[in-house]
Design an enzyme around this catalytic site. Structure first.
Site, PDB file in Angstrom:
ATOM      1  N   GLU A  15     -27.590 -25.791  17.377  1.00 23.99           N
ATOM      2  CA  GLU A  15     -27.652 -25.904  15.913  1.00 23.99           C
ATOM      3  C   GLU A  15     -29.020 -26.388  15.440  1.00 23.99           C
ATOM      4  OE1 GLU A  15     -24.447 -26.071  13.591  1.00 23.99           O
ATOM      5  OE2 GLU A  15     -23.418 -24.900  15.111  1.00 23.99           O
ATOM      6  N   HIS A  59     -23.558 -33.297  12.783  1.00 23.40           N
ATOM      7  CA  HIS A  59     -24.923 -33.121  13.296  1.00 23.40           C
ATOM      8  C   HIS A  59     -25.566 -34.489  13.407  1.00 23.40           C
ATOM      9  CE1 HIS A  59     -25.189 -28.819  11.503  1.00 23.40           C
ATOM     10  NE2 HIS A  59     -25.049 -28.729  12.802  1.00 23.40           N
ATOM     11  N   CYS A  70     -30.938 -31.757   5.436  1.00 26.85           N
ATOM     12  CA  CYS A  70     -30.351 -30.491   5.927  1.00 26.85           C
ATOM     13  C   CYS A  70     -31.075 -29.296   5.326  1.00 26.85           C
ATOM     14  CB  CYS A  70     -28.892 -30.363   5.519  1.00 26.85           C
ATOM     15  SG  CYS A  70     -27.855 -31.694   6.090  1.00 26.85           S
TER      16      CYS A  70
END
Ligand code: SUG
Length: 445
Positions: free
Chosen positions: A174, A250, A368
């Site tokens: 990711e 995350h 993000c």
């Protein structure tokens, strides 16, 4: 030669909506099926970029992807006109339809892992695109990301682009959201810290009980190998499975690093004392470790406030600024933590709150929305396309958003073929503004 960190932000796309697609991301579930406002979302993102630009930080943009992604639906056997396909998929499976329409490419911290030329044996900037295979809607991003990055970082003298790792559970990747880099100056050799949620290759270990661990150690190890990083400066540390079960999907939801500052929650990683020892030894005491105790901030408040998803940036003057989401001011405990950091002995001397509410409702905060790319001046000059933000490009993008974006969107609205046409007109114009050439499938017909 001066080396700087450039924040590449994803422009939030015209189909921004809430489909509840990301299991383990609490905001995504809580806000599923709310009405979204793509125009406000895109303007919020752009305003954040403008703030950084005004503070003297180099800022760049990445275009949204083509959505709804009709090529994907056709690949699944849906046939007929575009209008017919959209109607059929929506009626058959709204989840699949939502995935094909998701604007999730905005969260570019997941697009790739990037390491600077000073860290690699071949002295090039290395970029590995993430396969994002944990979630269908995100896995659809990998192909277009590869195209975009190949366009912008096309000069092989300076850049080495690696395609996504094999899309298989053991190599789930990711991107930069699970990578931290510590260094003295951006141009000096750094310590690369990869954070993973599970090992991969079916190793026996303690895993989260409720939610998936998205990043594997095998994937991170492969990225480090591909990037030719020096093994003595490269670490692989495990996320606390308990934190993942509290919604830390995350690592950038629980820690942030910049140069010699590392801000993290004390429950972020397993083996915390060993990690702290190692980092101290490696950085010879020039490191500011800023752990946040559970007594001051529970994991729940950390996730609710997204305090660790702040951007930590170095200003021209050498001091640092925290670009925090407004949610971390609204949360009493998170706000107290921020005030304590500001009052403490560390290089952070500015605090700005930004409104990214539209993105936050899908679990995507300020950090993000950006991918950090450390580049020398020569590497900056070698970038193609018009992606570096200046006042003129900012104004042009504001007008473009004002003209093309809807201010109200539900999943059902995305069935409308008129919206599809609006999207194509807007994206075609954007590729011209950004001088990206032909990028999208619909431009090739
Ligand atoms: O992958 N949300 C994204 C948020 C990504 C945040 N990125 C970082 N932490 N770096 C995700 O969970 C929600 C989409 C929806 O439900 O419609 C979503 O995909």
């Amino acid at each position: 030669m001066k080396t700087s960190e450039i924040n590449f932000d994803g422009i939030i796309g015209l189909t921004h909506h809430y489909s509840g697609l990301a299991f383990g991301n609490l905001a995504s579930k809580a806000n599923a099926h709310k009405i979204s406002n793509p125009k406000a979302a895109a303007l919020q993102g752009l305003k954040k970029m403008h703030l950084l630009m005004q503070r003297g930080i180099l800022q760049a943009v990445l275009p949204p992807h083509e959505r709804p992604l009709l090529s994907f639906l056709k690949n699944l056997g849906f046939t007929g006109t575009d209008a017919k396909i959209l109607k059929a998929v929506y009626a058959l499976d709204p989840h699949l339809f939502g995935a094909a329409c998701s604007a999730s490419s905005m969260w570019v911290a997941n697009a790739a892992t990037v390491t600077p030329s000073s860290d690699s044996a071949d002295c090039r900037v290395h970029i590995t695109l993430a396969n994002l295979m944990s979630n269908l809607h995100r896995a659809l991003e990998a192909e277009t990301n590869l195209k975009i990055f190949k366009k912008i970082f096309s000069d092989e003298n300076y850049f080495k682009i690696h395609p996504p790792l094999l899309s298989q559970v053991d190599f789930s990747d990711e991107g930069a959201a699970n990578h931290n880099r510590l260094c003295q100056d951006y141009g000096s050799t750094g310590l690369n810290i990869f954070i993973y949620g599970r090992s991969g290759l079916q190793k026996k270990e303690i895993l989260p009980k409720q939610y998936p661990a998205r990043q594997t150690r095998e994937a991170s190890k492969a990225v480090a190998r591909l990037h030719q990083l020096r093994p003595e400066n490269t670490f692989f540390i495990k996320q606390n499975p308990m934190a993942i079960d509290q919604g830390v999907f995350h690592n950038d939801v629980i820690s942030v690093a910049n140069q010699n500052v590392f801000l993290f929650h004390e429950l972020a990683f397993t083996d915390m004392p060993e990690l702290v020892d190692l980092l101290k030894k490696k950085s010879q005491d020039s490191l500011y470790l800023l752990p946040v105790a559970t007594a001051d901030l529970s994991l729940q408040d950390a996730v609710k406030s997204y305090i660790f998803n702040s951007q930590l940036i170095t200003l021209d003057t050498g001091v640092m600024a925290l670009i925090a989401p407004i949610e971390s001011r609204e949360n009493k405990n998170a706000h107290q933590v921020l005030l304590k950091i500001m009052a403490g002995k560390n290089p952070i001397s500015e605090l700005h709150f930004v409104d990214c509410r539209q993105s936050m409702l899908n679990g995507g905060g300020p950090a993000c929305l950006r991918l950090r790319v450390v580049l020398t001046e020569a590497e900056q000059k070698a970038c193609s396309a018009r992606v570096f933000l200046d006042e003129a490009l900012y104004q042009r993008l504001v007008q473009w958003i004002e003209r093309h974006y809807r201010d109200r969107l539900s999943l059902g609205d995305l069935v409308d073929p008129r919206l599809l046409n609006e999207i194509y007109v807007a994206l075609d114009e954007l590729t011209q503004i950004l001088k990206l050439g032909t990028l999208y499938n619909f431009q090739k017909i």
